[in-house]
Design a protein around this motif. Structure first.
Motif, PDB file in Angstrom:
ATOM      1  N   UNK A 294       0.733  -0.921  -0.140  1.00 26.96           N
ATOM      2  CA  UNK A 294      -0.003   0.215  -0.366  1.00 26.96           C
ATOM      3  C   UNK A 294       0.836   1.710  -0.344  1.00 26.96           C
ATOM      4  N   UNK A 295       0.688   2.131  -1.028  1.00 25.07           N
ATOM      5  CA  UNK A 295       1.767   3.253  -1.616  1.00 25.07           C
ATOM      6  C   UNK A 295       0.894   4.434  -1.101  1.00 25.07           C
ATOM      7  N   UNK A 296       1.705   5.562  -1.368  1.00 29.79           N
ATOM      8  CA  UNK A 296       0.318   6.963  -1.291  1.00 29.79           C
ATOM      9  C   UNK A 296       1.597   7.451  -2.245  1.00 29.79           C
ATOM     10  N   UNK A 297       0.092   8.135  -3.137  1.00 31.99           N
ATOM     11  CA  UNK A 297       1.240   8.756  -4.952  1.00 31.99           C
ATOM     12  C   UNK A 297       0.084  10.304  -4.952  1.00 31.99           C
ATOM     13  N   UNK A 298       0.718  10.373  -5.267  1.00 31.99           N
ATOM     14  CA  UNK A 298       0.778  12.461  -6.035  1.00 31.99           C
ATOM     15  C   UNK A 298      -0.135  11.924  -6.385  1.00 31.99           C
ATOM     16  N   UNK A 299      -0.440  11.519  -7.689  1.00 36.36           N
ATOM     17  CA  UNK A 299      -1.545  12.133  -8.500  1.00 36.36           C
ATOM     18  C   UNK A 299      -1.715  10.484  -9.571  1.00 36.36           C
ATOM     19  N   UNK A 300      -3.078  10.650 -10.339  1.00 35.42           N
ATOM     20  CA  UNK A 300      -3.205   9.739 -10.605  1.00 35.42           C
ATOM     21  C   UNK A 300      -4.063  10.506 -12.003  1.00 35.42           C
ATOM     22  N   UNK A 301      -3.454   9.053 -13.235  1.00 33.62           N
ATOM     23  CA  UNK A 301      -4.144   9.676 -14.543  1.00 33.62           C
ATOM     24  C   UNK A 301      -4.962   9.150 -15.328  1.00 33.62           C
ATOM     25  N   UNK A 302      -4.424   7.743 -15.020  1.00 32.88           N
ATOM     26  CA  UNK A 302      -4.619   6.352 -15.855  1.00 32.88           C
ATOM     27  C   UNK A 302      -5.746   6.584 -16.601  1.00 32.88           C
ATOM     28  N   UNK A 303      -6.952   6.715 -15.910  1.00 37.29           N
ATOM     29  CA  UNK A 303      -8.162   6.742 -16.367  1.00 37.29           C
ATOM     30  C   UNK A 303      -8.221   7.691 -17.486  1.00 37.29           C
ATOM     31  N   UNK A 304      -8.453   9.220 -17.505  1.00 37.70           N
ATOM     32  CA  UNK A 304      -8.776   9.921 -18.173  1.00 37.70           C
ATOM     33  C   UNK A 304      -7.501   9.901 -19.312  1.00 37.70           C
ATOM     34  N   UNK A 305      -6.432   9.605 -19.410  1.00 35.83           N
ATOM     35  CA  UNK A 305      -5.590   9.109 -20.452  1.00 35.83           C
ATOM     36  C   UNK A 305      -5.970   8.294 -21.540  1.00 35.83           C
ATOM     37  N   UNK A 306      -6.411   7.329 -20.567  1.00 34.38           N
ATOM     38  CA  UNK A 306      -6.538   6.197 -21.047  1.00 34.38           C
ATOM     39  C   UNK A 306      -8.023   6.604 -21.734  1.00 34.38           C
ATOM     40  N   UNK A 307      -9.133   7.419 -21.853  1.00 36.48           N
ATOM     41  CA  UNK A 307     -10.185   7.160 -22.405  1.00 36.48           C
ATOM     42  C   UNK A 307      -9.755   8.324 -23.402  1.00 36.48           C
ATOM     43  N   UNK A 308      -8.797   9.309 -23.232  1.00 34.20           N
ATOM     44  CA  UNK A 308      -8.495  10.582 -24.406  1.00 34.20           C
ATOM     45  C   UNK A 308      -7.890   9.496 -25.720  1.00 34.20           C
ATOM     46  N   UNK A 309      -6.725   8.401 -25.256  1.00 35.50           N
ATOM     47  CA  UNK A 309      -6.291   7.151 -25.979  1.00 35.50           C
ATOM     48  C   UNK A 309      -7.469   6.994 -26.784  1.00 35.50           C
ATOM     49  N   UNK A 310      -8.205   6.198 -26.053  1.00 30.15           N
ATOM     50  CA  UNK A 310      -8.935   5.541 -27.479  1.00 30.15           C
ATOM     51  C   UNK A 310     -10.230   6.444 -27.453  1.00 30.15           C
ATOM     52  N   UNK A 311     -10.712   7.170 -27.697  1.00 34.97           N
ATOM     53  CA  UNK A 311     -11.771   8.325 -28.544  1.00 34.97           C
ATOM     54  C   UNK A 311     -10.312   8.741 -29.615  1.00 34.97           C
ATOM     55  N   UNK A 312      -9.559   8.489 -28.917  1.00 33.05           N
ATOM     56  CA  UNK A 312      -8.457   9.377 -30.710  1.00 33.05           C
ATOM     57  C   UNK A 312      -8.713   7.698 -32.220  1.00 33.05           C
ATOM     58  N   UNK A 313      -8.373   6.811 -31.036  1.00 29.52           N
ATOM     59  CA  UNK A 313      -8.700   6.090 -32.092  1.00 29.52           C
ATOM     60  C   UNK A 313      -9.383   5.124 -32.483  1.00 29.52           C
ATOM     61  N   UNK A 314     -10.676   5.755 -32.017  1.00 30.90           N
ATOM     62  CA  UNK A 314     -12.178   5.209 -32.512  1.00 30.90           C
ATOM     63  C   UNK A 314     -12.647   3.851 -31.471  1.00 30.90           C
ATOM     64  N   UNK A 315     -11.885   3.589 -30.511  1.00 34.81           N
ATOM     65  CA  UNK A 315     -11.695   2.606 -29.881  1.00 34.81           C
ATOM     66  C   UNK A 315     -12.476   2.323 -28.178  1.00 34.81           C
ATOM     67  N   UNK A 316     -13.558   3.814 -28.612  1.00 33.37           N
ATOM     68  CA  UNK A 316     -14.796   4.144 -27.341  1.00 33.37           C
ATOM     69  C   UNK A 316     -14.921   6.051 -27.776  1.00 33.37           C
TER      70      UNK A 316
END
Length: 369
Positions: A294-316
């Protein structure tokens, strides 16, 4: 013969002179011209009347729209006054079914009421200022859209933390001016450091054990207690070359997800004791250390970045509203829990003294195709 001129003149009296015929034709022409003009004037008058009638209808439509805009503006101001005083009557403001409430979909009016009541219990000294000049109201297919900005401040009733937020919201109204959708387009928060910030930054390991135990036992009713009522959670799978994103508000939905029929088995394999420690390094050969961390993390952006990438390649198909909702949830992530044996990542939020599961990600450490 002397009488001939007189007789001749008497004989010619009934016959019109050429000048008389010309005068008669001129009068007849003037009469016909006048009738034609009169008919043209009447036709033009009819057209002008029709045109005038059309122009009279437009102001009525515009006036009706202005009335709706004023009514919506008044509703929004009353809504935030009631929200500040914690006296929201959802039947007064919301439609029976709400399409979207922040990141949750297809809620009943009573569900929204429950969410608001739970929110009231967690805050004190709420202050809301709606920027009236920022309100933009547009007519859409099924009603009206209102976009506006404002300021919010409150104190966390448990931790004493003070929050100040600048928000931009979008609210959809039906024709009856009931709210059918309420989402955040953007928000920026600032918080005053809490007196117990060290305790929150390094929570005691036992506090997260009930959540891990519920997952190990596949007890989704118990896991539901760790699903945030407003934020819900994202579930990331890997059905092929690209990861897929799912949003759920019910813990049991993970078990029913077609791409990961083995997720319950994966949870049951978490056998290690959780320790508070920095996360291990990873490559496709494995982790730099084994266990549950269990580790503290300063920031997390995987979901929003993945959304943008999927939309860019028409996978979502992800809208700006979806991405804004993802960012709001990501901002609540404080810790990552990694099970190296299960290759599983759980993103958690330690919110108001309680753990919440915000992202379940069995894909991030998956090196398959």
């Amino acid at each position: 013969m002397n009488n001939l001129p007189s007789l001749f003149n008497q004989t010619l009296l009934p016959i019109k002179s050429p000048n008389t015929y010309l005068s008669f034709l001129l009068l007849l022409s003037l009469f016909l011209f006048s009738c034609g003009n009169d008919q043209t004037d009447r036709s033009r008058g009819s057209e002008e009347s029709t045109s005038s009638g059309s122009s009279l209808e437009a102001p009525d439509t515009q006036a009706l729209l202005r009335d709706k805009e004023q009514a919506i503006s008044s509703i929004l101001q009353a809504y935030y006054q009631d929200l500040e005083s914690e006296k929201i009557n959802v039947q007064e403001y919301y439609a029976p079914v709400i399409n979207t409430f922040f990141s949750q979909r297809d809620l009943s009016r009573s569900d929204v009421g429950t969410i608001l009541i739970n929110g009231f219990q967690r805050v004190e000294n709420r202050r809301i200022s709606l920027d009236r000049n920022s309100i933009i109201i547009s007519q859409v297919d099924e009603g009206f859209e209102a976009v506006f900005e404002g300021n919010l401040s409150f104190t966390n009733s448990q931790s004493g933390q003070k929050i100040q937020e600048v928000f931009k919201n979008q609210v959809m109204f039906n024709e009856d001016l009931q709210i059918t959708s309420y989402v955040s387009l953007d928000s920026k928060s600032e918080s005053t450091p809490r007196a117990n910030s060290m305790a929150i930054a390094e929570p005691s390991t036992p506090s997260v054990r009930p959540l891990i135990q519920a997952l190990k036992n596949n007890d989704y009713a118990a896991v539901q207690q760790y699903v945030h009522p407003e934020l819900g959670y994202f579930y990331i799978t890997r059905p092929g070359a690209f990861d897929a994103i799912h949003f759920f508000s019910q813990a049991s939905a993970m078990e029913r997800q077609a791409n990961t029929p083995w997720i319950s088995e994966l949870f049951s394999e978490i056998r290690c004791q959780v320790v508070v420690s920095p996360k291990p390094d990873f490559d496709c050969e494995g982790f730099s250390k084994e266990g549950c961390f269990l580790s503290e993390i300063a920031s997390y952006e995987r979901v929003s970045k993945l959304m943008k990438a999927l939309a860019e390649y028409d996978y979502g198909e992800f809208t700006q509203t979806d991405i804004a909702s993802a960012k709001k949830l990501e901002a609540a992530v404080t810790h990552e829990l990694i099970s190296t044996e299960s290759y599983l990542s759980l993103l958690l939020g330690f919110i108001e003294g309680k753990w919440y599961i915000l992202v379940v990600d069995p894909a991030v450490y998956d090196c398959s195709a």
